[in-house]
Write a protein that holds these residues in place. Structure first.
Motif, PDB file in Angstrom:
ATOM      1  N   ALA A  20     -10.266  60.531 -29.196  1.00  0.00           N
ATOM      2  CA  ALA A  20      -9.580  61.948 -28.726  1.00  0.00           C
ATOM      3  C   ALA A  20      -9.936  62.611 -30.118  1.00  0.00           C
ATOM      4  CB  ALA A  20      -7.973  61.946 -27.928  1.00  0.00           C
ATOM      5  N   ALA A  21      -9.098  62.241 -30.927  1.00  0.00           N
ATOM      6  CA  ALA A  21      -8.659  63.090 -32.629  1.00  0.00           C
ATOM      7  C   ALA A  21     -10.432  63.318 -32.933  1.00  0.00           C
ATOM      8  CB  ALA A  21      -8.048  61.986 -33.697  1.00  0.00           C
ATOM      9  N   GLY A  49      -8.257  57.043 -16.282  1.00  0.00           N
ATOM     10  CA  GLY A  49      -9.007  55.521 -17.053  1.00  0.00           C
ATOM     11  C   GLY A  49      -8.846  56.230 -18.874  1.00  0.00           C
ATOM     12  N   ASP A  50      -9.507  55.790 -19.885  1.00  0.00           N
ATOM     13  CA  ASP A  50      -9.758  55.906 -20.524  1.00  0.00           C
ATOM     14  C   ASP A  50     -10.460  57.400 -21.012  1.00  0.00           C
ATOM     15  OD1 ASP A  50      -7.358  54.012 -21.538  1.00  0.00           O
ATOM     16  OD2 ASP A  50      -9.646  52.847 -21.852  1.00  0.00           O
ATOM     17  N   VAL A  51     -11.309  57.696 -20.295  1.00  0.00           N
ATOM     18  CA  VAL A  51     -12.154  58.680 -20.677  1.00  0.00           C
ATOM     19  C   VAL A  51     -11.288  59.962 -20.047  1.00  0.00           C
ATOM     20  CG1 VAL A  51     -14.537  57.872 -20.832  1.00  0.00           C
ATOM     21  CG2 VAL A  51     -13.248  58.147 -18.417  1.00  0.00           C
ATOM     22  N   ASP A  52     -10.564  59.549 -19.550  1.00  0.00           N
ATOM     23  CA  ASP A  52      -9.815  60.684 -19.064  1.00  0.00           C
ATOM     24  C   ASP A  52      -8.972  61.832 -19.538  1.00  0.00           C
ATOM     25  OD1 ASP A  52     -11.133  61.589 -15.947  1.00  0.00           O
ATOM     26  OD2 ASP A  52     -10.477  58.600 -15.340  1.00  0.00           O
ATOM     27  N   GLU A  53      -8.552  60.301 -20.242  1.00  0.00           N
ATOM     28  CA  GLU A  53      -7.251  60.573 -21.229  1.00  0.00           C
ATOM     29  C   GLU A  53      -7.562  61.531 -22.710  1.00  0.00           C
ATOM     30  OE1 GLU A  53      -3.421  60.264 -23.435  1.00  0.00           O
ATOM     31  OE2 GLU A  53      -3.913  60.478 -21.327  1.00  0.00           O
ATOM     32  N   VAL A  54      -8.910  60.985 -22.772  1.00  0.00           N
ATOM     33  CA  VAL A  54     -10.147  61.415 -24.003  1.00  0.00           C
ATOM     34  C   VAL A  54      -9.991  63.321 -23.406  1.00  0.00           C
ATOM     35  CG1 VAL A  54     -11.591  61.553 -25.819  1.00  0.00           C
ATOM     36  CG2 VAL A  54     -10.911  59.350 -24.870  1.00  0.00           C
ATOM     37  N   ALA A  55     -10.339  63.862 -22.210  1.00  0.00           N
ATOM     38  CA  ALA A  55     -11.072  65.204 -21.897  1.00  0.00           C
ATOM     39  C   ALA A  55      -9.087  65.110 -22.168  1.00  0.00           C
ATOM     40  CB  ALA A  55     -11.435  64.297 -20.935  1.00  0.00           C
ATOM     41  N   ARG A  56      -8.702  64.778 -20.991  1.00  0.00           N
ATOM     42  CA  ARG A  56      -7.059  65.773 -20.715  1.00  0.00           C
ATOM     43  C   ARG A  56      -6.681  66.169 -22.730  1.00  0.00           C
ATOM     44  NH1 ARG A  56      -1.700  65.053 -22.284  1.00  0.00           N
ATOM     45  NH2 ARG A  56      -1.805  62.933 -23.189  1.00  0.00           N
ATOM     46  N   LEU A 207       1.429  63.409 -27.047  1.00  0.00           N
ATOM     47  CA  LEU A 207       1.660  65.613 -27.477  1.00  0.00           C
ATOM     48  C   LEU A 207       1.203  66.838 -25.920  1.00  0.00           C
ATOM     49  CD1 LEU A 207       0.689  65.265 -31.295  1.00  0.00           C
ATOM     50  CD2 LEU A 207       2.969  65.545 -30.481  1.00  0.00           C
ATOM     51  N   ALA A 208       1.153  67.863 -26.695  1.00  0.00           N
ATOM     52  CA  ALA A 208       1.237  68.777 -25.301  1.00  0.00           C
ATOM     53  C   ALA A 208      -0.487  69.053 -25.573  1.00  0.00           C
ATOM     54  CB  ALA A 208       1.527  70.099 -25.406  1.00  0.00           C
ATOM     55  N   PRO A 209      -1.793  68.684 -25.079  1.00  0.00           N
ATOM     56  CA  PRO A 209      -2.683  69.114 -25.357  1.00  0.00           C
ATOM     57  C   PRO A 209      -3.344  69.990 -26.064  1.00  0.00           C
ATOM     58  CG  PRO A 209      -2.508  68.603 -23.342  1.00  0.00           C
ATOM     59  CD  PRO A 209      -1.024  68.955 -23.539  1.00  0.00           C
ATOM     60  N   ASP A 210      -2.582  71.257 -26.233  1.00  0.00           N
ATOM     61  CA  ASP A 210      -2.634  72.183 -27.523  1.00  0.00           C
ATOM     62  C   ASP A 210      -2.368  71.832 -29.202  1.00  0.00           C
ATOM     63  OD1 ASP A 210      -4.017  73.765 -25.808  1.00  0.00           O
ATOM     64  OD2 ASP A 210      -2.727  75.227 -25.060  1.00  0.00           O
ATOM     65  N   ALA A 211      -0.992  71.308 -28.916  1.00  0.00           N
ATOM     66  CA  ALA A 211      -0.633  70.198 -29.851  1.00  0.00           C
ATOM     67  C   ALA A 211      -1.583  69.621 -30.667  1.00  0.00           C
ATOM     68  CB  ALA A 211       0.603  70.207 -29.872  1.00  0.00           C
ATOM     69  N   PHE A 212      -2.075  69.359 -29.857  1.00  0.00           N
ATOM     70  CA  PHE A 212      -2.828  67.711 -30.269  1.00  0.00           C
ATOM     71  C   PHE A 212      -4.175  67.775 -30.861  1.00  0.00           C
ATOM     72  CE2 PHE A 212      -6.530  64.630 -30.097  1.00  0.00           C
ATOM     73  CZ  PHE A 212      -5.773  62.727 -30.093  1.00  0.00           C
ATOM     74  N   ARG A 213      -4.905  69.417 -30.247  1.00  0.00           N
ATOM     75  CA  ARG A 213      -5.775  69.230 -30.902  1.00  0.00           C
ATOM     76  C   ARG A 213      -5.821  70.204 -31.988  1.00  0.00           C
ATOM     77  NH1 ARG A 213      -7.107  71.748 -24.541  1.00  0.00           N
ATOM     78  NH2 ARG A 213      -7.062  69.595 -23.788  1.00  0.00           N
ATOM     79  N   ALA A 214      -4.613  70.899 -32.039  1.00  0.00           N
ATOM     80  CA  ALA A 214      -4.051  71.892 -33.519  1.00  0.00           C
ATOM     81  C   ALA A 214      -4.061  70.878 -34.677  1.00  0.00           C
ATOM     82  CB  ALA A 214      -2.807  72.286 -33.873  1.00  0.00           C
ATOM     83  N   ALA A 215      -3.397  69.578 -34.188  1.00  0.00           N
ATOM     84  CA  ALA A 215      -3.263  68.417 -35.435  1.00  0.00           C
ATOM     85  C   ALA A 215      -4.229  67.037 -35.628  1.00  0.00           C
ATOM     86  CB  ALA A 215      -2.048  68.045 -34.775  1.00  0.00           C
ATOM     87  N   ALA A 216      -4.975  67.499 -34.598  1.00  0.00           N
ATOM     88  CA  ALA A 216      -5.831  65.892 -34.897  1.00  0.00           C
ATOM     89  C   ALA A 216      -6.409  66.860 -36.102  1.00  0.00           C
ATOM     90  CB  ALA A 216      -7.059  65.863 -33.406  1.00  0.00           C
TER      91      ALA A 216
END
Length: 236
Positions: A20-21, A49-56, A207-216
């Protein structure tokens, strides 16, 4: 690199969150991204599944693809045999990845467990799919004791098959690393013979998705679209 195959050195080491990162960093660069999970095990029909978690985590712009799903959390060949379902072939993985690569800038192929987990009774593995794709393999490893051995075994197995180990990403970097973890920052590249290309913090998937995307992007090296530096981690 239109296709990157992602393999762990084992299970439950942060491979999906690392994927996801990678997807997040590529999307931030304006690239189109697809994530392919050839074999999903231990997940019932209709469950994410895993692809759904990546997309989330990475966002709905990610194209999701899953080839087979087996109900029991076992190696794909065993899970398929016990469920009476068709086994996965490396040719199926390569064909699906090539189709996705024709329509996307980057395709991430996330394996199940380690590199040599069997797909079928013939002994086919993720390495065979990577060979058909002529794709480099990114290894996701643990941070602590034992990681030098299993990571080096994985990169040696790749080279023995004339495959390119792209580098190593630590799947779960502890908030309070001990001596072994800190030493492994320096020792992993020399032991495995590949660069260390990132470290995903433990708990990043929560992490919340927005926080994840900002930090990744800050967890990955520039060659993977990020800004991470091992020197920054070593100084902390």
């Amino acid at each position: 690199m239109p296709v990157i195959v992602i393999s762990g050195t084992g299970t439950e080491i942060g491979k999906t969150v690392a994927t996801a990162a990678l997807a997040t960093a590529a999307l931030a660069q304006g690239r189109s991204v697809a994530v392919l999970k050839p074999a999903q095990t231990g997940v019932a029909p209709g469950e994410p599944g895993d692809v759904d978690e990546v997309a989330r985590l990475a966002g709905s712009a990610v194209t999701k693809a899953e080839l087979v799903r087996y109900p029991e959390p076992l190696a794909p060949d065993t899970a398929a045999r016990r469920a009476g379902m068709p086994q996965l072939r490396p040719e199926d993985v390569a064909e699906a990845a090539e189709k996705l690569a024709a329509a996307h800038d980057l395709v991430l192929v996330e394996g199940a467990g380690g590199l040599l987990v069997r797909f079928d009774d013939a002994g086919s593995t993720l390495a065979d799919a990577a060979r058909l794709l002529a794709a480099p393999v990114l290894v996701v490893a643990t941070a602590g004791l034992g990681t030098l051995n299993v990571t080096t075994l994985t990169t040696e197995a790749l080279r023995a098959r004339a495959l390119t180990p792209l580098g190593v990403v630590i799947g779960s970097w502890p908030a309070a690393p001990g001596l072994a973890e800190r030493c492994n920052l320096a020792d992993l590249p020399s032991s495995a013979g590949v660069p260390l290309l990132g470290a995903v913090p433990e708990g990043a998937g929560a992490l919340a998705p927005d926080a994840f995307r900002a930090a990744a992007p800050g967890w990955l090296a520039p060659s993977l679209g990020g800004t991470w530096s091992v020197d920054d981690v070593a100084r902390r």
